[in-house]
Motif scaffolding. Structure first.
Motif, mmCIF file in Angstrom:
data_model
loop_
_atom_site.group_PDB
_atom_site.id
_atom_site.type_symbol
_atom_site.label_atom_id
_atom_site.label_comp_id
_atom_site.label_asym_id
_atom_site.label_seq_id
_atom_site.Cartn_x
_atom_site.Cartn_y
_atom_site.Cartn_z
ATOM 1 N N VAL A 186 0.895 -1.154 0.092
ATOM 2 C CA VAL A 186 0.038 -0.054 0.122
ATOM 3 C C VAL A 186 0.947 1.389 -0.115
ATOM 4 C CG1 VAL A 186 -1.611 1.101 0.997
ATOM 5 C CG2 VAL A 186 -1.930 -1.429 1.276
ATOM 6 N N SER A 187 0.604 2.217 -0.828
ATOM 7 C CA SER A 187 1.394 3.582 -0.818
ATOM 8 C C SER A 187 1.370 4.224 0.104
ATOM 9 C CB SER A 187 0.798 4.246 -2.206
ATOM 10 O OG SER A 187 -0.320 4.515 -1.947
ATOM 11 N N ASP A 188 2.262 4.916 0.591
ATOM 12 C CA ASP A 188 2.183 5.886 1.708
ATOM 13 C C ASP A 188 1.394 7.231 1.260
ATOM 14 O OD1 ASP A 188 2.644 7.158 4.225
ATOM 15 O OD2 ASP A 188 4.522 7.802 3.691
ATOM 16 N N LYS A 189 1.663 7.583 -0.073
ATOM 17 C CA LYS A 189 1.041 8.919 -0.497
ATOM 18 C C LYS A 189 -0.355 8.227 -0.974
ATOM 19 C CE LYS A 189 1.827 10.379 -4.607
ATOM 20 N NZ LYS A 189 2.886 11.167 -5.713
ATOM 21 N N ILE A 190 -1.564 9.371 -0.405
ATOM 22 C CA ILE A 190 -2.550 8.976 -0.592
ATOM 23 C C ILE A 190 -3.509 10.369 -1.376
ATOM 24 C CG2 ILE A 190 -5.092 8.473 0.294
ATOM 25 C CD1 ILE A 190 -2.956 6.318 0.692
ATOM 26 N N LYS A 191 -4.210 10.142 -2.484
ATOM 27 C CA LYS A 191 -4.986 11.314 -3.051
ATOM 28 C C LYS A 191 -6.067 11.322 -2.603
ATOM 29 C CE LYS A 191 -2.030 10.585 -7.384
ATOM 30 N NZ LYS A 191 -2.216 10.478 -8.812
ATOM 31 N N LEU A 192 -6.465 12.456 -2.071
ATOM 32 C CA LEU A 192 -7.919 12.893 -1.471
ATOM 33 C C LEU A 192 -8.626 13.720 -2.714
ATOM 34 C CD1 LEU A 192 -7.012 14.035 1.897
ATOM 35 C CD2 LEU A 192 -7.492 11.657 1.225
ATOM 36 N N ASN A 193 -9.938 13.378 -2.784
ATOM 37 C CA ASN A 193 -10.694 14.098 -3.765
ATOM 38 C C ASN A 193 -12.190 14.331 -3.194
ATOM 39 O OD1 ASN A 193 -12.479 11.559 -4.626
ATOM 40 N ND2 ASN A 193 -10.504 11.112 -5.192
ATOM 41 N N PHE A 194 -12.687 15.625 -3.499
ATOM 42 C CA PHE A 194 -13.640 15.961 -2.994
ATOM 43 C C PHE A 194 -14.821 16.714 -3.984
ATOM 44 C CE2 PHE A 194 -10.275 16.814 -0.034
ATOM 45 C CZ PHE A 194 -10.474 16.497 1.079
ATOM 46 N N ASP A 195 -16.004 16.200 -4.063
ATOM 47 C CA ASP A 195 -17.028 16.739 -4.884
ATOM 48 C C ASP A 195 -18.058 17.383 -4.062
ATOM 49 O OD1 ASP A 195 -16.459 16.737 -7.681
ATOM 50 O OD2 ASP A 195 -16.347 14.629 -7.493
ATOM 51 N N ILE A 196 -18.182 18.563 -3.796
ATOM 52 C CA ILE A 196 -19.236 19.016 -2.864
ATOM 53 C C ILE A 196 -20.256 19.955 -3.505
ATOM 54 C CG2 ILE A 196 -19.321 20.708 -0.729
ATOM 55 C CD1 ILE A 196 -17.638 18.105 -0.305
ATOM 56 N N SER A 197 -21.364 19.577 -2.890
ATOM 57 C CA SER A 197 -22.776 20.428 -3.069
ATOM 58 C C SER A 197 -23.059 20.585 -1.931
ATOM 59 C CB SER A 197 -23.741 19.512 -4.033
ATOM 60 O OG SER A 197 -24.987 20.431 -4.299
ATOM 61 N N ALA A 198 -23.462 21.939 -1.790
ATOM 62 C CA ALA A 198 -23.779 22.265 -0.353
ATOM 63 C C ALA A 198 -25.206 23.539 -0.555
ATOM 64 C CB ALA A 198 -22.904 23.308 0.378
ATOM 65 N N ILE A 199 -25.946 23.293 0.317
ATOM 66 C CA ILE A 199 -27.462 24.097 0.372
ATOM 67 C C ILE A 199 -27.167 25.184 1.338
ATOM 68 C CG2 ILE A 199 -29.758 23.919 0.602
ATOM 69 C CD1 ILE A 199 -29.660 20.919 0.020
#
Length: 202
Positions: A186-199
């Motif tokens: 398992v890689s040490d580097k982790i990519k995070l991604n966010f798709d956010i819809s807010a009301i």
């Protein structure tokens, strides 16, 4: 927000005046993240040859947007670690165990913003405190504003798409297994991604 210089009648420079887009000003307010139309996900390298994608299905969050001065905006997110979903029940169980997230002891991952700055155009840089396994360290998210709209139900929505990278070992996530061919599982580097819809709150 744009800054325009003016000149006095005698031609001398006047004090710069800040002009704010009415559209941005109208967006100012507190918003609740809509988890049904948002995604908080991650990507990890597996066995040095492929990517495994995952997401969290249970999270809450709020945004305080200041259209006149984005630097005054804030974000807060709480994620239930038991809601991790990588498409494999066995792998999810391992991630919840003492080898990784220890969800019995540390049920939540949290993010609290500490600063917001414009990166030009619709791009922003949000820095805050990310807490995992009781360890809190700074995280910077590159965020793109995707727009604002009123949906058919009368909700005022805003959308953002974000990206960040972390080294999981910095939060105490150190479990791994060596490969016979070299490298680790398992890689040490982790990519995070966010798709956010807010009301926007009433």
């Amino acid at each position: 927000m744009s800054i325009f210089g003016r000149k006095n009648a005698d031609g001398s420079a006047a004090t710069a005046v800040a002009t704010v887009s009415p559209e941005l000003t109208a967006m100012t307010g507190t918003y609740t993240i809509d988890p049904a139309h948002s995604t908080i996900g991650f990507v990890a390298r597996h066995a040095m040859v492929t990517n495994v994608k995952g997401k969290f299905d249970d999270f809450t969050g709020s945004l305080r947007l200041d259209g006149a001065d984005p630097s005054l905006s804030t974000a807060s997110i709480d994620v239930s670690m038991d809601s991790i979903d990588t498409g494999s029940a066995d792998r999810d169980g391992h991630l919840k165990s003492a080898d990784f997230f220890k969800t019995d002891e540390f049920p939540a991952m949290t993010f609290r913003s500490t600063s917001v700055e414009s990166a030009g155009g619709d791009d922003y840089r949000v820095t805050g405190d990310l807490s995992i396994l009781g360890v809190t360290r700074p995280l910077t998210i590159d965020l793109e504003f995707n727009g604002a709209a009123k949906d058919p139900f009368g909700n005022e929505r805003v959308g953002f798409e974000g990206r960040a990278e972390i080294l999981r070992s910095e939060w105490g996530l150190t479990w791994n297994a060596a490969l016979e061919t070299g490298g680790v599982l398992v890689s040490d580097k982790i990519k995070l991604n966010f798709d956010i819809s807010a009301i926007k709150n009433a």
